[in-house]
Design a protein around this motif. Sequence first.
Motif, PDB file in Angstrom:
ATOM      1  N   PHE A  39       0.912  -0.993   0.094  1.00  0.00           N
ATOM      2  CA  PHE A  39       0.065   0.010   0.002  1.00  0.00           C
ATOM      3  C   PHE A  39       0.863   1.343  -0.144  1.00  0.00           C
ATOM      4  O   PHE A  39       1.923   1.241   0.707  1.00  0.00           O
ATOM      5  CB  PHE A  39      -0.816  -0.155   1.255  1.00  0.00           C
ATOM      6  CG  PHE A  39      -1.980  -1.167   1.024  1.00  0.00           C
ATOM      7  CD1 PHE A  39      -3.130  -0.585   0.298  1.00  0.00           C
ATOM      8  CD2 PHE A  39      -1.971  -2.203   1.689  1.00  0.00           C
ATOM      9  CE1 PHE A  39      -4.074  -1.748   0.114  1.00  0.00           C
ATOM     10  CE2 PHE A  39      -2.887  -3.080   1.416  1.00  0.00           C
ATOM     11  CZ  PHE A  39      -4.066  -3.056   0.725  1.00  0.00           C
TER      12      PHE A  39
ATOM     13  N   ALA B 166      -7.234   3.468  -1.243  1.00  0.00           N
ATOM     14  CA  ALA B 166      -5.963   3.362  -1.087  1.00  0.00           C
ATOM     15  C   ALA B 166      -5.120   2.834  -2.289  1.00  0.00           C
ATOM     16  O   ALA B 166      -5.526   1.929  -2.674  1.00  0.00           O
ATOM     17  CB  ALA B 166      -5.850   2.473   0.051  1.00  0.00           C
TER      18      ALA B 166
ATOM     19  N   PHE C 169      -2.271   1.209  -4.216  1.00  0.00           N
ATOM     20  CA  PHE C 169      -1.249  -0.065  -4.087  1.00  0.00           C
ATOM     21  C   PHE C 169      -0.627  -0.333  -5.321  1.00  0.00           C
ATOM     22  O   PHE C 169      -0.856   0.172  -6.354  1.00  0.00           O
ATOM     23  CB  PHE C 169      -2.033  -1.335  -3.666  1.00  0.00           C
ATOM     24  CG  PHE C 169      -2.844  -1.879  -4.563  1.00  0.00           C
ATOM     25  CD1 PHE C 169      -2.241  -2.944  -5.605  1.00  0.00           C
ATOM     26  CD2 PHE C 169      -4.111  -1.542  -4.834  1.00  0.00           C
ATOM     27  CE1 PHE C 169      -3.243  -3.350  -6.577  1.00  0.00           C
ATOM     28  CE2 PHE C 169      -5.043  -2.028  -5.920  1.00  0.00           C
ATOM     29  CZ  PHE C 169      -4.689  -2.909  -6.479  1.00  0.00           C
TER      30      PHE C 169
END
Length: 127
Positions: A56, A86, A88
């Motif tokens: 991440f 998020a 990644f």
Amino acid sequence: MRTTMWLAVAIVIFISAAEALQCEQCSIGVLGRCLFPDQVNCHESSPNCYTGEAQFNATGFLKLHTRGCLDADLCNQTITGTILGAGFTSSFSCCSTDLCNGASALHTPLFSLTLSAALVAMAHWLR
């Protein structure tokens, strides 16, 4: 004649099974260790063993690891994306000999500690 046909089918099945690539499989690993290791035989559609890593972008320190069988199109590729906002980055490294992506097991006490730390970090980051 019928016996010969069944014998031929059995030989083809045996040869096909013998030629299948065997790989270590790990759905999830932390700190470079597999949490629930297993061994699998790859199918023709996924003829390579792989070791994968996902990180991440916001945390930078938490890396998740996977192992198993993979399609040749994804070998040695790096993929970026987002999950719940998020970002990644995932990368896949392939090999083509039996158990070439060997994984090691993580023992339960360390697993519990690592999983707890990861969950706390993710909960803090998602706030």
